[in-house]
Design an enzyme around this catalytic site. Structure first.
Site, PDB file in Angstrom:
ATOM      1  N   ARG A 109     -11.778   2.438  74.212  1.00  0.00           N
ATOM      2  CA  ARG A 109     -13.140   2.833  73.847  1.00  0.00           C
ATOM      3  C   ARG A 109     -14.203   1.850  74.320  1.00  0.00           C
ATOM      4  O   ARG A 109     -15.287   2.263  74.726  1.00  0.00           O
ATOM      5  CB  ARG A 109     -13.210   3.003  72.329  1.00  0.00           C
ATOM      6  CG  ARG A 109     -14.535   3.470  71.782  1.00  0.00           C
ATOM      7  CD  ARG A 109     -14.391   3.844  70.312  1.00  0.00           C
ATOM      8  NE  ARG A 109     -13.676   2.847  69.561  1.00  0.00           N
ATOM      9  CZ  ARG A 109     -14.234   1.761  69.009  1.00  0.00           C
ATOM     10  NH1 ARG A 109     -15.536   1.548  69.165  1.00  0.00           N
ATOM     11  NH2 ARG A 109     -13.515   0.900  68.329  1.00  0.00           N
TER      12      ARG A 109
ATOM     13  N   TYR B  28     -19.621   2.373  54.193  1.00  0.00           N
ATOM     14  CA  TYR B  28     -19.863   1.562  55.386  1.00  0.00           C
ATOM     15  C   TYR B  28     -21.050   0.616  55.180  1.00  0.00           C
ATOM     16  O   TYR B  28     -22.110   1.014  54.688  1.00  0.00           O
ATOM     17  CB  TYR B  28     -20.141   2.467  56.586  1.00  0.00           C
ATOM     18  CG  TYR B  28     -20.285   1.713  57.881  1.00  0.00           C
ATOM     19  CD1 TYR B  28     -19.162   1.224  58.537  1.00  0.00           C
ATOM     20  CD2 TYR B  28     -21.535   1.486  58.450  1.00  0.00           C
ATOM     21  CE1 TYR B  28     -19.279   0.530  59.724  1.00  0.00           C
ATOM     22  CE2 TYR B  28     -21.665   0.799  59.641  1.00  0.00           C
ATOM     23  CZ  TYR B  28     -20.538   0.320  60.276  1.00  0.00           C
ATOM     24  OH  TYR B  28     -20.658  -0.382  61.447  1.00  0.00           O
TER      25      TYR B  28
ATOM     26  N   TYR C 203       5.186  -4.888  78.693  1.00  0.00           N
ATOM     27  CA  TYR C 203       4.273  -6.024  78.729  1.00  0.00           C
ATOM     28  C   TYR C 203       4.792  -7.132  79.635  1.00  0.00           C
ATOM     29  O   TYR C 203       4.029  -7.769  80.374  1.00  0.00           O
ATOM     30  CB  TYR C 203       4.060  -6.580  77.323  1.00  0.00           C
ATOM     31  CG  TYR C 203       3.567  -5.558  76.318  1.00  0.00           C
ATOM     32  CD1 TYR C 203       2.844  -4.435  76.714  1.00  0.00           C
ATOM     33  CD2 TYR C 203       3.835  -5.710  74.957  1.00  0.00           C
ATOM     34  CE1 TYR C 203       2.401  -3.501  75.804  1.00  0.00           C
ATOM     35  CE2 TYR C 203       3.388  -4.791  74.025  1.00  0.00           C
ATOM     36  CZ  TYR C 203       2.681  -3.687  74.458  1.00  0.00           C
ATOM     37  OH  TYR C 203       2.248  -2.760  73.543  1.00  0.00           O
TER      38      TYR C 203
ATOM     39  N   LYS D 134      -9.308 -10.574  67.946  1.00  0.00           N
ATOM     40  CA  LYS D 134      -9.359 -11.352  66.723  1.00  0.00           C
ATOM     41  C   LYS D 134      -8.448 -10.727  65.667  1.00  0.00           C
ATOM     42  O   LYS D 134      -8.273  -9.500  65.672  1.00  0.00           O
ATOM     43  CB  LYS D 134     -10.794 -11.415  66.208  1.00  0.00           C
ATOM     44  CG  LYS D 134     -11.346 -10.033  65.922  1.00  0.00           C
ATOM     45  CD  LYS D 134     -12.826 -10.003  65.779  1.00  0.00           C
ATOM     46  CE  LYS D 134     -13.298  -8.583  65.566  1.00  0.00           C
ATOM     47  NZ  LYS D 134     -12.866  -7.647  66.609  1.00  0.00           N
TER      48      LYS D 134
ATOM     49  N   HIS E 155      -0.302 -11.079  68.291  1.00  0.00           N
ATOM     50  CA  HIS E 155      -1.185 -11.844  69.180  1.00  0.00           C
ATOM     51  C   HIS E 155      -0.556 -13.165  69.601  1.00  0.00           C
ATOM     52  O   HIS E 155      -0.630 -13.549  70.773  1.00  0.00           O
ATOM     53  CB  HIS E 155      -2.525 -12.129  68.484  1.00  0.00           C
ATOM     54  CG  HIS E 155      -3.358 -10.915  68.278  1.00  0.00           C
ATOM     55  ND1 HIS E 155      -4.562 -10.940  67.611  1.00  0.00           N
ATOM     56  CD2 HIS E 155      -3.180  -9.617  68.654  1.00  0.00           C
ATOM     57  CE1 HIS E 155      -5.074  -9.725  67.571  1.00  0.00           C
ATOM     58  NE2 HIS E 155      -4.256  -8.908  68.192  1.00  0.00           N
TER      59      HIS E 155
END
Length: 320
Positions: A18, A235, A58, A97, A79
Site C-alpha cells: 500500500r 480512531y 527470503y 517498527k 524482524h
C-alpha cells in the site's frame, strides 16, 4: 548520476503493497528490485505492478547480487532474525517498527550494521514528515512559552480476530503496534529523553495480547508526557504540546495520507492561529533519507531505534 538503491522486499505485507512499494517506484533514488514470498504466486502478484522480480523465499532474495538493500515488513517477532540475516548478507536494511522486541537485540543489530559499514534504519515514517519540524520550530521560537506537558494518542478500531497483530508469538499487542507512535513522538519532540513514571497495559476479554495502554513520562526538567494507545478504540491520531503561554495541536499526526494538508493549530492568549502546510508523502521522505544514507554513509538517526527500544521496554516493565 548516482544509481538508485535497488531494494528487495521480504514478504507481501499490506504496508509494503500500500505505501512502500509505490513510494520506491515513485522516488528516483530507489527502485523496487524484487519481492520475496514463500508463495510464488503471491510474490508475482505483489511484484508485478511495480516491475520488480518475484522471488521464492527470503533466503534466495538475500543471496542475490543485484540487491543493494532490503526492506523488512514482516511481523515484529521476525524482524530481528531477518534483519540480521540481511546485514550478514551485506545488505543495507530498512526494517519496520519496532526493529526488535528487546533493547539488547536492537543494540546488537545496530553494532553489527556499524561493524559492517551498512545502514540499518527503522521505518518510523512520521518523523520524516515536515509538519513535525515546523512544530519544533514553533516551540523553539517561544510560541507557547516554556514547555510544560506533551499529550499523544494513537488508537485504532478493533482488528479482525485472525490479524497477526493479535498473536503474541508474532510480537502482537498494542504497545508494539500502536504504542510505538506516541512513544517515538515523545522522544522526537522533547528535548530530553523522558523516564517512565507509571504505565498500564490492558487486555480485552478473549485477547491474548494487551489491546490498550497508557504511560506517564517525565523529563529531568519536569515536562510531563501523557501517552495513550489502543487497538480496540475509536480512531485517534493526535498530539499536543502545552506550554506556559499556549498550546500546539496536531491531528493526523502519525499516519497522514500523502495528499493530506497538515494543519498545525496554535492557541495563545485566547487567540487561535492555524498553519496549513503543503501535502507531503512521508513514505517517500523516509525512503529518500534511507537512500541518501546508503549512498553517502551519512545516517542522521543512528540512536533513534535504541532510544525507542529502551523506552518501550521501560513502559512494558512498569505496566500494571
Amino acid at each position: 548520476m548516482t544509481p538508485p538503491v535497488r531494494i528487495g522486499v521480504l514478504g507481501c505485507a499490506d504496508i509494503a503493497r500500500r505505501r512502500m512499494l509505490p513510494a520506491m517506484a515513485a522516488l528516483p533514488q530507489t527502485v523496487p528490485a524484487a519481492v520475496a514470498s514463500r508463495d510464488p504466486e503471491k510474490a508475482r502478484a505483489t511484484a508485478g505492478p511495480f516491475g520488480a522480480r518475484p522471488v521464492s523465499g527470503y533466503g534466495e532474495l538475500l543471496a542475490r547480487d543485484d540487491i543493494d538493500a532490503v526492506y523488512v515488513p514482516l511481523p515484529a517477532a521476525l524482524h530481528e532474525h531477518w534483519t540480521e540475516a540481511a546485514l550478514r548478507a551485506g545488505k543495507h536494511v530498512l526494517a519496520e517498527k519496532p526493529l526488535t522486541l528487546d533493547p539488547a537485540a536492537t543494540r546488537r543489530l545496530l553494532a553489527l550494521a556499524r561493524a559492517r559499514g551498512l545502514v540499518l534504519m527503522e521505518n518510523v515514517m512520521f518523523v520524516h514528515h515536515p509538519q513535525h519540524a515546523r512544530v519544533r520550530e514553533l516551540v523553539a521560537s517561544g510560541a507557547i512559552g516554556e514547555l510544560r506537558a506533551f499529550d499523544a494518542e494513537f488508537s485504532i478500531p478493533s482488528l479482525p480476530e485472525q490479524d497477526i497483530r493479535l498473536r503474541p508469538e508474532l510480537g502482537g499487542g498494542a504497545l508494539w503496534d500502536v504504542g510505538v507512535y506516541p512513544v517515538r513522538a515523545a522522544l522526537h519532540l522533547l528535548d530530553e529523553d523522558p523516564r517512565v513514571a507509571g504505565a498500564a497495559l490492558v487486555r480485552a476479554p478473549g485477547d491474548e495480547v494487551a489491546t490498550g495502554g497508557a504511560a506517564l513520562l517525565r523529563t529531568g526538567s519536569g515536562v510531563l508526557a501523557r501517552l495513550a494507545f489502543g487497538m480496540r478504540h475509536a480512531y485517534r491520531n493526535t498530539y499536543a504540546l502545552c506550554g506556559s503561554e499556549g498550546r500546539i495541536t496536531v491531528d493526523r499526526a502519525f499516519t497522514p495520507p500523502a495528499d493530506h494538508r497538515p494543519v498545525i493549530r496554535l492557541e495563545r492568549g485566547g487567540a487561535h492561529e492555524e498553519f496549513v502546510l503543503e501535502p507531503a508523502d512521508q513514505a517517500v521522505a523516509t525512503l529518500r533519507a534511507f537512500a541518501h544514507a546508503v549512498r553517502t554513509g551519512h545516517h542522521i538517526d543512528t540512536d533513534g531505534p535504541l532510544r525507542q527500544a529502551l523506552l518501550l521496554d521501560a513502559v512494558r516493565r512498569q505496566a500494571v
